[in-house]
Structures are given as structure tokens and as C-alpha cells.
Design a protein around this motif. Sequence first.
Motif, PDB file in Angstrom:
ATOM      1  N   GLU A  62     -16.052 -78.635  22.133  1.00 42.77           N
ATOM      2  CA  GLU A  62     -16.647 -78.031  20.804  1.00 42.77           C
ATOM      3  C   GLU A  62     -15.999 -76.862  20.357  1.00 42.77           C
ATOM      4  OE1 GLU A  62     -20.717 -77.683  22.306  1.00 42.77           O
ATOM      5  OE2 GLU A  62     -21.122 -79.629  21.791  1.00 42.77           O
ATOM      6  N   LYS A  63     -15.578 -75.922  21.306  1.00 43.36           N
ATOM      7  CA  LYS A  63     -14.987 -74.622  20.750  1.00 43.36           C
ATOM      8  C   LYS A  63     -13.696 -75.025  20.310  1.00 43.36           C
ATOM      9  CE  LYS A  63     -17.411 -71.555  24.130  1.00 43.36           C
ATOM     10  NZ  LYS A  63     -17.263 -70.949  25.624  1.00 43.36           N
ATOM     11  N   ASN A  64     -12.955 -75.707  21.019  1.00 44.91           N
ATOM     12  CA  ASN A  64     -11.561 -76.238  20.504  1.00 44.91           C
ATOM     13  C   ASN A  64     -11.358 -76.731  19.144  1.00 44.91           C
ATOM     14  OD1 ASN A  64     -10.225 -75.050  22.671  1.00 44.91           O
ATOM     15  ND2 ASN A  64      -9.849 -77.150  23.793  1.00 44.91           N
ATOM     16  N   LEU A  65     -12.281 -77.654  18.975  1.00 42.42           N
ATOM     17  CA  LEU A  65     -12.612 -78.385  17.735  1.00 42.42           C
ATOM     18  C   LEU A  65     -13.151 -77.433  16.436  1.00 42.42           C
ATOM     19  CD1 LEU A  65     -13.605 -81.943  18.430  1.00 42.42           C
ATOM     20  CD2 LEU A  65     -11.300 -81.146  18.395  1.00 42.42           C
ATOM     21  N   ALA A  66     -13.957 -76.617  16.954  1.00 44.96           N
ATOM     22  CA  ALA A  66     -14.471 -75.613  15.888  1.00 44.96           C
ATOM     23  C   ALA A  66     -13.259 -74.757  15.509  1.00 44.96           C
ATOM     24  CB  ALA A  66     -15.613 -74.797  16.450  1.00 44.96           C
ATOM     25  N   CYS A  67     -12.320 -74.230  16.433  1.00 45.97           N
ATOM     26  CA  CYS A  67     -11.373 -73.258  16.056  1.00 45.97           C
ATOM     27  C   CYS A  67     -10.432 -74.157  15.231  1.00 45.97           C
ATOM     28  CB  CYS A  67     -10.671 -72.922  17.273  1.00 45.97           C
ATOM     29  SG  CYS A  67      -9.292 -71.564  16.945  1.00 45.97           S
ATOM     30  N   LEU A  68     -10.099 -75.517  15.507  1.00 44.81           N
ATOM     31  CA  LEU A  68      -8.923 -76.279  15.060  1.00 44.81           C
ATOM     32  C   LEU A  68      -9.430 -76.276  13.580  1.00 44.81           C
ATOM     33  CD1 LEU A  68      -6.722 -78.029  14.508  1.00 44.81           C
ATOM     34  CD2 LEU A  68      -8.024 -80.044  15.329  1.00 44.81           C
ATOM     35  N   ARG A  81       1.070 -78.506  13.775  1.00 46.48           N
ATOM     36  CA  ARG A  81       0.931 -79.425  15.111  1.00 46.48           C
ATOM     37  C   ARG A  81      -0.208 -78.849  15.886  1.00 46.48           C
ATOM     38  NH1 ARG A  81       6.004 -77.570  18.649  1.00 46.48           N
ATOM     39  NH2 ARG A  81       7.167 -78.706  16.663  1.00 46.48           N
ATOM     40  N   MET A  82      -0.965 -80.007  16.108  1.00 49.42           N
ATOM     41  CA  MET A  82      -2.124 -79.579  16.812  1.00 49.42           C
ATOM     42  C   MET A  82      -1.995 -79.516  18.549  1.00 49.42           C
ATOM     43  SD  MET A  82      -4.957 -82.123  15.183  1.00 49.42           S
ATOM     44  CE  MET A  82      -4.467 -83.739  15.875  1.00 49.42           C
ATOM     45  N   SER A  83      -2.753 -78.738  18.952  1.00 55.12           N
ATOM     46  CA  SER A  83      -2.479 -78.585  20.438  1.00 55.12           C
ATOM     47  C   SER A  83      -2.790 -79.930  21.427  1.00 55.12           C
ATOM     48  CB  SER A  83      -3.629 -77.447  20.921  1.00 55.12           C
ATOM     49  OG  SER A  83      -3.729 -77.345  22.472  1.00 55.12           O
ATOM     50  N   SER A  84      -2.059 -79.954  22.349  1.00 60.63           N
ATOM     51  CA  SER A  84      -2.169 -81.212  23.000  1.00 60.63           C
ATOM     52  C   SER A  84      -3.622 -81.060  24.044  1.00 60.63           C
ATOM     53  CB  SER A  84      -1.079 -81.342  24.219  1.00 60.63           C
ATOM     54  OG  SER A  84       0.215 -81.738  23.356  1.00 60.63           O
ATOM     55  N   GLU A  85      -4.135 -79.656  24.195  1.00 60.72           N
ATOM     56  CA  GLU A  85      -5.280 -79.393  25.026  1.00 60.72           C
ATOM     57  C   GLU A  85      -6.618 -79.479  24.328  1.00 60.72           C
ATOM     58  OE1 GLU A  85      -4.869 -78.693  28.042  1.00 60.72           O
ATOM     59  OE2 GLU A  85      -2.698 -78.619  28.206  1.00 60.72           O
ATOM     60  N   LEU A  86      -6.717 -80.073  23.106  1.00 54.62           N
ATOM     61  CA  LEU A  86      -7.943 -80.304  22.243  1.00 54.62           C
ATOM     62  C   LEU A  86      -8.980 -80.693  23.325  1.00 54.62           C
ATOM     63  CD1 LEU A  86      -6.761 -81.785  19.008  1.00 54.62           C
ATOM     64  CD2 LEU A  86      -7.578 -79.276  19.628  1.00 54.62           C
ATOM     65  N   VAL A  87      -8.667 -81.622  24.089  1.00 54.27           N
ATOM     66  CA  VAL A  87      -9.612 -82.241  25.142  1.00 54.27           C
ATOM     67  C   VAL A  87      -8.880 -82.197  26.516  1.00 54.27           C
ATOM     68  CG1 VAL A  87     -10.948 -84.476  25.721  1.00 54.27           C
ATOM     69  CG2 VAL A  87     -10.457 -84.066  23.380  1.00 54.27           C
ATOM     70  N   PRO A  88      -9.455 -81.147  27.138  1.00 55.80           N
ATOM     71  CA  PRO A  88      -8.976 -80.742  28.636  1.00 55.80           C
ATOM     72  C   PRO A  88      -8.948 -82.049  29.487  1.00 55.80           C
ATOM     73  CG  PRO A  88     -10.216 -78.962  27.918  1.00 55.80           C
ATOM     74  CD  PRO A  88     -10.427 -80.182  26.930  1.00 55.80           C
ATOM     75  N   PHE A  89      -7.982 -82.442  30.260  1.00 56.67           N
ATOM     76  CA  PHE A  89      -7.747 -83.323  31.282  1.00 56.67           C
ATOM     77  C   PHE A  89      -8.453 -84.938  30.698  1.00 56.67           C
ATOM     78  CE2 PHE A  89      -9.130 -79.496  33.485  1.00 56.67           C
ATOM     79  CZ  PHE A  89      -8.078 -79.233  34.343  1.00 56.67           C
ATOM     80  N   ALA A  90      -7.937 -84.974  29.522  1.00 54.43           N
ATOM     81  CA  ALA A  90      -8.349 -86.169  28.611  1.00 54.43           C
ATOM     82  C   ALA A  90      -7.588 -87.341  29.293  1.00 54.43           C
ATOM     83  CB  ALA A  90      -7.916 -86.192  27.167  1.00 54.43           C
ATOM     84  N   SER A  91      -6.352 -87.326  29.771  1.00 50.86           N
ATOM     85  CA  SER A  91      -5.853 -88.422  30.262  1.00 50.86           C
ATOM     86  C   SER A  91      -5.742 -88.452  31.760  1.00 50.86           C
ATOM     87  CB  SER A  91      -4.303 -88.354  29.949  1.00 50.86           C
ATOM     88  OG  SER A  91      -3.482 -86.977  30.378  1.00 50.86           O
ATOM     89  N   HIS A  92      -6.495 -87.472  32.394  1.00 52.57           N
ATOM     90  CA  HIS A  92      -6.569 -87.272  33.866  1.00 52.57           C
ATOM     91  C   HIS A  92      -7.742 -88.331  34.446  1.00 52.57           C
ATOM     92  CE1 HIS A  92      -7.199 -85.650  37.980  1.00 52.57           C
ATOM     93  NE2 HIS A  92      -6.051 -84.908  37.920  1.00 52.57           N
ATOM     94  N   GLU A  93      -7.456 -88.793  35.483  1.00 49.33           N
ATOM     95  CA  GLU A  93      -8.729 -89.961  36.088  1.00 49.33           C
ATOM     96  C   GLU A  93      -9.916 -89.218  36.388  1.00 49.33           C
ATOM     97  OE1 GLU A  93      -6.997 -89.116  40.824  1.00 49.33           O
ATOM     98  OE2 GLU A  93      -6.712 -91.162  39.680  1.00 49.33           O
ATOM     99  N   ILE A  94      -9.842 -87.790  36.665  1.00 49.63           N
ATOM    100  CA  ILE A  94     -11.315 -87.270  36.842  1.00 49.63           C
ATOM    101  C   ILE A  94     -12.092 -87.410  35.658  1.00 49.63           C
ATOM    102  CG2 ILE A  94     -10.645 -84.920  35.998  1.00 49.63           C
ATOM    103  CD1 ILE A  94     -11.989 -83.703  38.435  1.00 49.63           C
ATOM    104  N   ASN A  95     -11.560 -87.337  34.168  1.00 51.23           N
ATOM    105  CA  ASN A  95     -12.206 -87.758  33.142  1.00 51.23           C
ATOM    106  C   ASN A  95     -12.497 -88.849  32.649  1.00 51.23           C
ATOM    107  OD1 ASN A  95     -13.323 -87.150  30.689  1.00 51.23           O
ATOM    108  ND2 ASN A  95     -11.730 -85.794  29.707  1.00 51.23           N
ATOM    109  N   THR A  96     -13.929 -89.146  33.028  1.00 49.50           N
ATOM    110  CA  THR A  96     -14.419 -90.513  32.643  1.00 49.50           C
ATOM    111  C   THR A  96     -15.383 -90.273  31.715  1.00 49.50           C
ATOM    112  OG1 THR A  96     -16.283 -90.264  34.454  1.00 49.50           O
ATOM    113  CG2 THR A  96     -13.967 -91.460  34.993  1.00 49.50           C
ATOM    114  N   TYR A  97     -15.828 -89.323  30.954  1.00 46.63           N
ATOM    115  CA  TYR A  97     -16.625 -89.062  30.050  1.00 46.63           C
ATOM    116  C   TYR A  97     -16.257 -89.681  28.571  1.00 46.63           C
ATOM    117  CZ  TYR A  97     -20.071 -86.641  26.904  1.00 46.63           C
ATOM    118  OH  TYR A  97     -20.971 -86.111  26.130  1.00 46.63           O
ATOM    119  N   ASN A  98     -17.099 -90.211  28.003  1.00 48.10           N
ATOM    120  CA  ASN A  98     -16.757 -90.911  26.604  1.00 48.10           C
ATOM    121  C   ASN A  98     -16.621 -89.805  25.541  1.00 48.10           C
ATOM    122  OD1 ASN A  98     -16.304 -92.652  24.593  1.00 48.10           O
ATOM    123  ND2 ASN A  98     -17.933 -93.900  24.879  1.00 48.10           N
ATOM    124  N   TRP A  99     -15.712 -88.969  25.462  1.00 45.21           N
ATOM    125  CA  TRP A  99     -15.514 -87.802  24.620  1.00 45.21           C
ATOM    126  C   TRP A  99     -15.221 -88.354  23.301  1.00 45.21           C
ATOM    127  CZ3 TRP A  99     -10.920 -88.018  22.365  1.00 45.21           C
ATOM    128  CH2 TRP A  99      -9.723 -88.419  23.011  1.00 45.21           C
TER     129      TRP A  99
END
Length: 296
Positions: free
Chosen positions: A35-41, A57-75
Amino acid sequence: MKIGYPCVNETLDCSSSTTFRLASYSEERLVQTVEKNLACLRRILEYNLEHGFLFFRMSSELVPFASHEINTYNWQQHFQMTFRRLGDFVKKHNMRISMHPDQFVVLNSPDERIVRNSIAELVYQATVMDLMGLDSTAKLQIHAGGVYGDKPSALKRFIQTYQTLPDIVKARLVVENDDRLYSLRDCLELNAETGIPILFDNFHHECLNNNEPMAEALQLASGTWHPEKDGVLMMDYSSQSPGERKGKHITSIETDLFREFLTHLNGLEVDIMLEIKDKEASCLRARQVLEELALV
């Protein structure tokens, strides 16, 4: 011609790349951070529009751990409308967007785990652009990777991996010539085998080339971009920091050097990303040059 800078706005009091440690991951923390990242974007895009910076060039970190297996949330579903509104803003104002995955994205690595993780990261970033409703002129910029003691084999691995990529990644992927390993000529070889466009870096070309004059190099890179599918040539611009090691980017733009570089365009249409440390400060000065020359 559009001009811009990468990821971080040093004028505003927010960051679109806020993250946290893997050990403290939770879905609640993820949602709050995104939420904070997208508001700043959104604030960054509004600032850029106000100052005439239409390439970002947008940051790769908009969604932390988006490609990590720990992140199973439907962001993707949770932030679907937020991403769409950001994309609508970009499209309304004819802005152009790119992303540059981090150095751990290496498609020609001999390590299958690294390749698998690299593809997952590219899928995440392509998904962000799809959620924003951006067309395929919004690009994902990567380097060719390592040499691993055998460049022909490394190039072959890149080509083989590229062929396995999902279409949402292939549609957006571009490869950048670098300053130590893969020259424009090497990238042209990849283009010949895959059709991947070449994002041209003038400073890297000065550091590593096969004697192609700058004007010719720009034309060669531009020829790899399909006008409708890819848009005009994206390029990175920088110059050597005086007294520093070869390849170190300058802190603040030298406008005379920038003017001299522009003479090599010979009418070629490009969108320029300034790889310069003081970001929007240099962007303001570069835009003034472009306005003087009636290039924007």
C-alpha cells in the motif's frame, strides 16, 4: 522523445521500494508495505508529469518477495484496482514505463535453480505491467548474464532459456549491452536468434564495443525494435565519472557531453533513461537541453 530516471525520487519524502526482512514476513506486513509503495509510486508519477519526465523505471520492490515461495498471498487480486488506476494515469498522460530486474536475474546461468528463480521474478514484474493494463511497449530490461568461461555456450543457454519463457515475459523482455561481458554485437546475436530487442546503453558501448561509431550503434539497436509492438528505442544514458574506475557512472550530468551525444541521433527517435546518481536534478537539466533543441 521522452526522458526519465530510475526508481527513486530524491525530492519526495517517500519510497516505492520499501521492503522488510524475510524473517519478519507476514501477509499483514506485506499488504501494508505494498500500500505504501503504490501510494508513493503514484506521487512519483504525478511529480514526473509536473516536471515533464514521461519515462520512468519502476522499482522491482513494489511487492516484496513477490516471486519468493513464502509469498502465497493473492496480491494481484487485492491490489488489482490500484494497479489499474496507476496504469490509467500512465496511459492518460502518454508516459512510458520500464522495470529492471535485479542482478540475480540471470537467464544463462548453469544453475537451474537460479534460472528458475529468474523466470519467476520476470513473471512477477510482467504481471505488474499487465495489471496496470500497459501494452507491450512497457519493457523488462535485463543483461545477457555471465560468461562462465565459455561465451558461445553462455549465449546458447540464454537462447534456450528464452524459448521457454511464458509469452507475458517474452512480450516485454529486452536485453541491454553491458560494459564488461556482452557488447552490442553479442546482443545482436541474441536478437538474431530470438527477436529480443536491444536496449542500448551509450556508456556501456563506450566501455565495450567492436568499433561501431555511436551513430551506427544507435541505428543497429533501434533496428531491433518493432515500431508497433515494442515502440521506439529505449536507451540508458550516462558518462564516465572523472578520476574513477572505468565504468563508474557520473554523479551529475555534463550538459555539453549530453548535447554532443544527441548529435549522434541523426533524427532517430529514442526514449532516454538517465543512469545518473542525482536522478531528477540531472533530468531537469537534460530536459532543458532537449527543449532548447526542440526535441521534446
